[in-house]
Structures are given as C-alpha cells and as structure tokens.
Design a protein around this motif. Structure first.
Motif, PDB file in Angstrom:
ATOM      1  N   ALA A  38       0.850  -1.190   0.000  1.00  0.00           N
ATOM      2  CA  ALA A  38       0.000   0.000   0.000  1.00  0.00           C
ATOM      3  C   ALA A  38       0.881   1.234   0.000  1.00  0.00           C
ATOM      4  N   THR A  39       0.439   2.234  -0.719  1.00  0.00           N
ATOM      5  CA  THR A  39       1.118   3.533  -0.704  1.00  0.00           C
ATOM      6  C   THR A  39       0.085   4.600  -0.386  1.00  0.00           C
ATOM      7  N   THR A  40       0.524   5.639   0.338  1.00  0.00           N
ATOM      8  CA  THR A  40      -0.378   6.730   0.707  1.00  0.00           C
ATOM      9  C   THR A  40       0.292   8.063   0.412  1.00  0.00           C
ATOM     10  N   VAL A  50      -7.555   3.748  -3.879  1.00  0.00           N
ATOM     11  CA  VAL A  50      -7.565   3.150  -5.209  1.00  0.00           C
ATOM     12  C   VAL A  50      -7.241   1.662  -5.094  1.00  0.00           C
ATOM     13  N   ASP A  51      -8.171   0.839  -5.522  1.00  0.00           N
ATOM     14  CA  ASP A  51      -7.952  -0.605  -5.580  1.00  0.00           C
ATOM     15  C   ASP A  51      -7.470  -0.922  -7.003  1.00  0.00           C
ATOM     16  N   ILE A  52      -6.189  -1.172  -7.138  1.00  0.00           N
ATOM     17  CA  ILE A  52      -5.610  -1.388  -8.466  1.00  0.00           C
ATOM     18  C   ILE A  52      -6.204  -2.628  -9.122  1.00  0.00           C
ATOM     19  N   GLU A  97      -9.425  -1.458 -10.593  1.00  0.00           N
ATOM     20  CA  GLU A  97      -9.203  -0.544 -11.703  1.00  0.00           C
ATOM     21  C   GLU A  97      -8.773  -1.296 -12.969  1.00  0.00           C
ATOM     22  N   SER A 135     -11.860   1.547   3.654  1.00  0.00           N
ATOM     23  CA  SER A 135     -11.689   2.993   3.471  1.00  0.00           C
ATOM     24  C   SER A 135     -12.687   3.761   4.336  1.00  0.00           C
ATOM     25  N   SER A 141      -3.255   3.625  -2.438  1.00  0.00           N
ATOM     26  CA  SER A 141      -3.318   2.624  -3.503  1.00  0.00           C
ATOM     27  C   SER A 141      -3.009   1.258  -2.908  1.00  0.00           C
ATOM     28  N   VAL A 172      -2.525  -3.051  -3.894  1.00  0.00           N
ATOM     29  CA  VAL A 172      -2.331  -4.008  -4.983  1.00  0.00           C
ATOM     30  C   VAL A 172      -1.811  -5.321  -4.428  1.00  0.00           C
TER      31      VAL A 172
END
Length: 797
Positions: A589-591, A599-601, A604, A620, A638, A640
């Motif tokens: 996860a990145t913030t 964002v759920d890669i 997407e 969330s 994000s 993934v």
C-alpha cells in the motif's frame, strides 16, 4: 497488548479414544447411512406418505453425499407397505386401428391375459382350418356351388334347345356368344347359302336370332345376381362354420373375464373380427374357393395379440424405479418402427413402455441434473404430471416436426410420486425461474454435508463399519477410526463437525484398504489411513509444489523475516479439483496527500471481483470514520496484490489491506515473519474466513523452506479458532515454539502484533495517545489536512 499465541491444544481437536469402546469395527453393528440427516429424512417421509397432487420431492444434496442410496432405501421401505398397482396393456382397436386401447388389469393378470390370447390364437389357427376342411362343410359348400352352376347350365340348355328348335346354333366365341342359322340336320349355313334363301326365310331367321339374343342378354344379366346369392349363401355357411369353431374358445375367455368390462368388450370385438376375417386363419394353399383368395397380411394374428406394457406379476409391493438416463423416450415410452417394402411401418405391438409406465402406482427417482440436460425431458415430465396421464408420442410429433400419420395410443392414467435428487443450486434456480416448479414439487428435503461432532464418535464409527462391510473392505482398528474422524473434521473445515459426504469417506477407506493390503495388515490401521491421505495429496499437489518452489527461489517475492512499511503477507486459498492449498501473497500500500480516495488497483484493472471491491470500500470507510470524523480525509491510497496476474475475489484479505494502508500512513513497518488473514467490518471487528487451515499451512510450508526462526506465524480471526484442524507438523512446530498462531478480534489487536506497538485507545475527546500507533496515524492525517488547506489557499491566490 494481546500477543500470546494459541495453545497447541487449540490447533487440533483429537478424537477421544475413550469413546471408541471396541478393538475393530467388526464388533460394531450396521447403521443407516443417513446418520445425522433427520431433517431430510422427515421431509422425505412426509412427501412419500402424503397422497395429494403436487407433493413430489426434491432431495437437495451435492453429488456423493449418498442421497440417492438413502432415498432409495427409504422409498423401498415405504413401498413395501403398499399394495401392488395394476398391470397395463395395449390391444388393437378394431374400430380405430390408429388408436390402440389401454386395458387395466390387476397385478399379475396382464401376463395371464397375454398368454390366454396367445393360446386362443394357437387354438383357432388349428380349429378353423379343420372346420373348413371337414366333409360337412365341403359337402354343403359344394352343394351351394353346384346348385348355382346347375342353374346357369339349365338356363343355357333351355336357351340352346329353343335355338335348336328354330334351326339356330348357339356357339361360344372368344368374345362372347353367337347365334348362326343351321339346316334341319343342324349343319351351319354359310353366308353364301344364307343369301340364296328367299327374303321371307331370311327375315324369319333374323327375327328368331334377335329374339334369342334378347333372351341371352337377359340371362347373362341374371348370372351375377345368382352368383351373389350363391356367395352370400357361402358366406353365411362360412360364418356359421366359423362361429362353431370360434365361439367355444372365446366363450371360455368371456366367462373368465366377465367381471372386467374393458376386457369383456375387447373379447367381443375380437370374436366379431375373427368371424369377419376367418379367411385369415386359412393358409393360401388350402383355400378352396375364389372368394377367399384375397391378399393376406404377413402376420394376420398380430392384431389379436396383447402388448403387455406393465407386468407386475413378480412384484410384492409398489414399484420403485431409478432411471440413470432420463431422456424423453425413457421417461414417456416410444413407438418403434419396422422397415417394410421400403417404408417404415408400426402397430400397437411396437409401443414400448417408459419409466412412468413402470413406476405408475409407485415411485420414480431421477437425477435432476441429468434430467435437465436431456432435451425436452423436463418439460415433458411437467406436462405429464400436470395432465395426470401418460400419452405416448414421438418427440418429432410432439414438436410438430412431422405430419405423417402415426399411432395415437390411448393415454394411461398416471399416479406416481417423483423424487428428484440434485444440488441445492438446481433447486433454487428452478424455484426462481420455473413458475411450475413449486406446483409440482412442494416438498424439499435438504441434506447436510456435515453433522455435529460432539458425542457422535461411536455412531460415526458404526457408519465407517457399515461402509467397510458394504464395500467389502477390511475392518478398521480403533486408532484408524479415530484418524478418519479427525480427518473428517479437517475435510469439513470445522473441528466441531464431521463430514458425511459418503463418496469422500468411501474413497478414503478404499485407498486405506489398498495400503493395508500392501503393508500386509489384516485390519486398516492408523498408518494406512495416513498413508492414503498423504498419497492422495501427493498425486494432486504438483501445482502447489511449483508455486512454493517459485517462492523459495525468489521468483515470487515473499519475505518471512524483517519489517517493511506498507507491506504485508496475506493468505489465500486455491481450489484445484479435490485439492485445495494456501498461497501467501504480498500486498503493498502507498499513501499520499489526496482527497480521501482509496484506489484498488485490482478493481481498476478489472482483475478484482465485486466482493473484493466491497472489502476495500469497507476499510476505506473504517479509516475515514475512525481518524477523520472532524476533519477532511485528506489522503489518497493505492492497494495491490503484487505479482498477481489472475482474478482476485473475496474479502478475506481486507484485514491485511487495512493494516498495510495504516502502516503506510503512520510510516510504521510491519513484521514480515507474520502472515494475516481475515475480513473486517466498518467498526474494525475481524470476521471469520474460509480455508483457515490451508492458509496457515501454506505460510508454514514457505517458512519451513526458508527456515523456521521461532518468531514466524499467522494471524487469524478469533472466530476461526473452532475451525482449526491443522496438520501434525504444524501443531508440533507450535508445541516447540517454532511457529505461532495468533487469534485477533479487532484491527487494533492485529496491528499490535504486526508493529509491536500499543494501538492506543482514544480518550473522551477522541484523541489517541501520541506514542501509540493510532496516535501516529491521527497525527499524520492531521498533517495531511494542514497541507491540503495550505495548498487550497495557494490555489485561490
């Protein structure tokens, strides 16, 4: 801080040997294979005992649960208490040959009636020719024919004498009869001699010939009438002779079946038809008179035979029929055809019964899946049940694909109980999409795959003994039974349940019996059962071995040591046929500063399912509700699954995803020697997931490959503790403090294990302690909010 691992006794629930008071299953009595299925059995008993329209049964159970066997046993027991239904047969309809008649007879009488008609045909085939060959018949027939011929001869003689008196000769020519003048010595006068006669003589002769010709014409007109009279007399004689030959045999049958109106009416029609067609019983070579020389059928006696559709003479109770191939013809019956003179012909003897005929008055058991796979079989069954009668017709005719004339047999009244066996999904789909389904199948019998384990060990042992005896396997030792019970709980994925999927149990015992024979054991032992389990896994685990090999070689990146921010080991289960196993997956996860969107890669890129997306939305919402109730949620995140190239579904990774996001926000690293599984709700409670045993074992196997450190382990939902039935090597590792299983009830408990920090509890003002993990998240979010405000102000300028 809650960081105590589960005790080894919580990881595996062994069978209590004290409850197994026997040395081997030879000491145990048989038991009904429906153990633990009382709800379903009660439903079936109700369904087969209520005699009302529409109360047919749908037995819901996955394939291999023994549903069919259980249903058949129960239905056969119920059928044994009921009377034998009627026999049914088709006979020729003499008025409408294309509509054969259906006759109902008492059980066993159909066979007798068919034999009686065969015997009648045999008797008449002998009696009728004998009657027509007798001296009495020949004498009377010859007299009638002689009189008819003599009458014609006499008339001709009289006409010939009259002509002779007039000196005129009557002669027969190839084209008829002719008159010619003659001398007094009866010598024919030639035309030259006739022309030499005087005119008066010629006129006299001509007038005489004209008069004779008129008499001849009148006489020839009378001959057909006289011959018809002779033929009628012969027919009357034939009928009288036939009645004398036929009535005796027919009268015996009429007396025998006098109390059955349908049979009586048929016999009377047979009697009339035989008399009307008595010539069919006399071979061509033996026919004496021209009026009998008419074309004959290849088998003129076939129309008097009986087509016995349902013969219950060997039954002692109501029929129970199971059809393994329920197609249109097998259900409804068919009308066969025979090639004859370049065309296809049929008759009532070629009508073949279907399962509905055979089960009429009893029970018909069908596999719902097989039934639905057969074209038009389901619609045909529904239509027949709704009509309450069996109407035999070809599928082509039913679909109006052909317009040629064919037989239309008289329908047979239907009284049958249908039991469908099928997967629950089929039942629910039919309930939803077929409006006729609940009108016809009002009783649902819901079979279970598992039963409660508590106090059920002895009955389960009796079930194993029954299966072993039925399959002619070696008896099981006490320890073997205990091992099967434990593995049964493992197969259900619940330490408090026992599997009653009979196919799986039978397969396990069959393979254990093989290994017992290979090892020279007279009984199936604990080691034989374990060898069967291990060998089956070995046959199926090639893909698991390749995946774990990729992790061990570093092709798939999974860390089992150290700490990393925003990175966590999640666990999933892969199901490949009968084999399932756990697979560790890395989630990152990145913030950053943003507008509160996660964002759920996977979603997407359309690699994430709806349930997985729901889990991401829930986490969330949890973050926003917990940490940003009074301020804007000013981050963007994000998520993934790293090195995932297939579809991702389910919410069992939502707890891992939440921890990864929170780690990235707080910039606090997470332990990589722990893997985590569980779903989370909006309140932060950890919810149970499936496949917990396989998930734990999957990460354990990876850690073993990379080397156990004593700190590695798995975090599971607290509510999954009752499902734990782990492999013995995992339990032994936990006993030796080489591997740990932690159970958590909230997100905070999971975070404390992963970070080694106190999660922190908010005070009355909603403020977390600054040094706690939640405090650091709150501080970081506040920092993001301030940055967002400064950014917005600069944008306004």
């Amino acid at each position: 801080m809650k960081n105590t691992p589960l005790a080894p006794t919580q990881l595996y629930k062994p069978c209590n040997i004290g409850h197994l008071t026997f040395d081997s299953t030879t000491e145990l009595e048989d038991i009904e294979i429906t153990v633990g299925q009382e709800r379903a059995m009660d439903a079936i008993k109700f369904g087969i005992r209520i005699h009302k329209n529409g109360y047919n049964i749908f037995a819901m159970a996955p394939a291999g649960t023994g549903t069919l066997t259980a249903v058949r046993q129960l239905v056969e027991h119920e059928a044994s208490r009921q009377a034998i239904p009627s026999d049914w047969c088709y006979v020729h309809n003499f008025r409408q040959p294309a509509t054969p008649l259906a006759i109902q007879l008492q059980a066993g009488q159909g066979k007798t009636f068919k034999a009686d008609m065969e015997e009648l045909i045999d008797e008449l085939s002998v009696a009728i020719p004998i009657a027509f060959e007798g001296d009495g018949y020949r004498s009377r027939a010859g007299e009638i024919e002689s009189q008819s011929r003599q009458r014609e001869i006499n008339e001709f003689s009289e006409l010939r004498d009259s002509a002779a008196n007039a000196h005129i000769m009557l002669s027969e020519t190839p084209t008829g009869y002719s008159f010619t003048p003659a001398t007094e010595e009866n010598q024919e006068i030639s035309p030259e001699e006739f022309n030499k006669l005087d005119k008066d003589k010629q006129h006299e002769i001509q007038q005489a010939i004209i008069g004779l010709q008129e008499r001849l014409t009148q006489l020839l007109k009378k001959f057909p009438t006289w011959r018809k009279e002779a033929k009628r007399k012969l027919q009357a004689l034939n009928r009288e002779t036939a009645e004398l030959a036929v009535n005796h045999s027919i009268d015996e049958l009429i007396e025998k079946y006098a109390k059955q109106p349908a049979v009586l009416a048929y016999l009377q029609a047979v009697q009339k038809n035989i008399i009307d067609h008595v010539g069919d019983f006399i071979p061509h070579g033996e026919k004496m008179f021209p009026f009998m020389e008419m074309p004959q059928e290849s088998d003129p006696f076939k129309r008097y035979r009986v087509n016995l559709m349902v013969d219950l003479s060997d039954k002692k109770s109501a029929p129970v029929i199971y059809e393994d191939h329920p197609n249109y013809s097998n259900l409804l019956g068919r009308i066969d055809h025979q090639a004859y003179m370049g065309s296809l012909v049929t008759d009532f003897t070629m009508i073949k019964p279907g399962d509905l005929h055979k089960a009429n008055g009893g029970y018909l058991i069908l596999d719902a899946r097989k039934l639905l796979f057969q074209p038009y079989a389901w619609e045909t069954l529904k239509r027949t049940l709704q009509a309450g009668e069996i109407r035999v017709e070809s599928l082509e005719r039913a679909l109006s694909l052909i317009s040629t004339s064919s037989l239309e047999p008289q329908p047979i009244p239907l009284n049958v109980k249908i039991i469908l066996c099928g997967d629950p999904l089929i039942y629910y789909l039919l309930s939803e999409y077929d409006p006729d389904f609940h009108d016809l199948f009002k009783v649902a019998a819901d079979f279970d795959r598992a039963v409660a384990r508590e106090d059920a060990s002895l009955n389960y042992a009796r079930l194993l003994a029954t299966i072993a005896r039925n399959e002619k396997l070696r008896p099981l030792s006490q320890n073997a039974v205990a091992r099967v019970i434990e593995h049964s709980s493992r197969m259900t994925g619940d330490a408090e349940k026992l599997l009653i999927h009979l196919r799986s149990i039978k397969d396990l015992l069959t393979e254990a019996d093989y290994w017992a024979a290979d090892n020279g054991h007279p009984h199936i032992t604990n080691s034989d059962v374990q060898q069967a389990i291990d060998h089956k896994i070995h046959r199926l685990d090639k893909i698991r071995e390749k995946l774990y090999e990729n992790i061990h070689r570093g092709t798939v990146l999974i860390d089992t040591e150290g700490k990393v921010t925003g990175q966590i080991n999640a666990l999933s289960v892969l199901q490949l046929g009968e084999f399932s196993f756990g697979q560790p997956s890395r989630i990152t996860a990145t913030t950053r500063l943003g507008s509160g969107k996660v964002v759920d890669i996977e979603r997407e890129t359309e690699l994430g399912g709806a349930i997985h997306s729901k889990g991401v939305l829930i986490l969330s919402s949890f973050i926003a509700a917990r940490y940003s109730r009074t301020s804007p949620f000013s981050i963007a995140a994000s998520l993934v699954f790293e090195q995932s190239y297939g579809f991702v579904e389910g919410d069992s990774a939502s707890l891992a995803e939440l921890c990864a996001i929170l780690s990235s926000i707080a910039q606090v690293p997470l332990r990589q020697d722990l893997a985590i599984t569980g779903s989370v709700n909006q309140l932060g409670h950890v919810q149970p997931i499936g496949g917990v045993n396989e998930k734990i074992e999957g990460f354990f196997d990876i850690c073993v490959k990379k080397g156990l450190t004593g700190t590695q382990g798995v975090i599971i939902p607290e509510t999954n503790i009752k499902h734990l039935m782990l492999r013995w090597d995992v339990v032994h590792a936990a006993e030796n403090h080489q591997f740990n299983i932690y159970a958590v009830a909230t997100v905070d408990e999971a975070l404390e294990l992963l970070t080694g920090m106190e999660a922190g509890i908010a005070n009355e003002q909603g403020i977390y302690p600054p040094e706690s993990f939640n405090g650091q998240i709150a501080a970081q979010l506040q920092h993001f909010t301030m940055l967002k405000k400064d950014f917005d102000k600069k944008s306004e300028l």
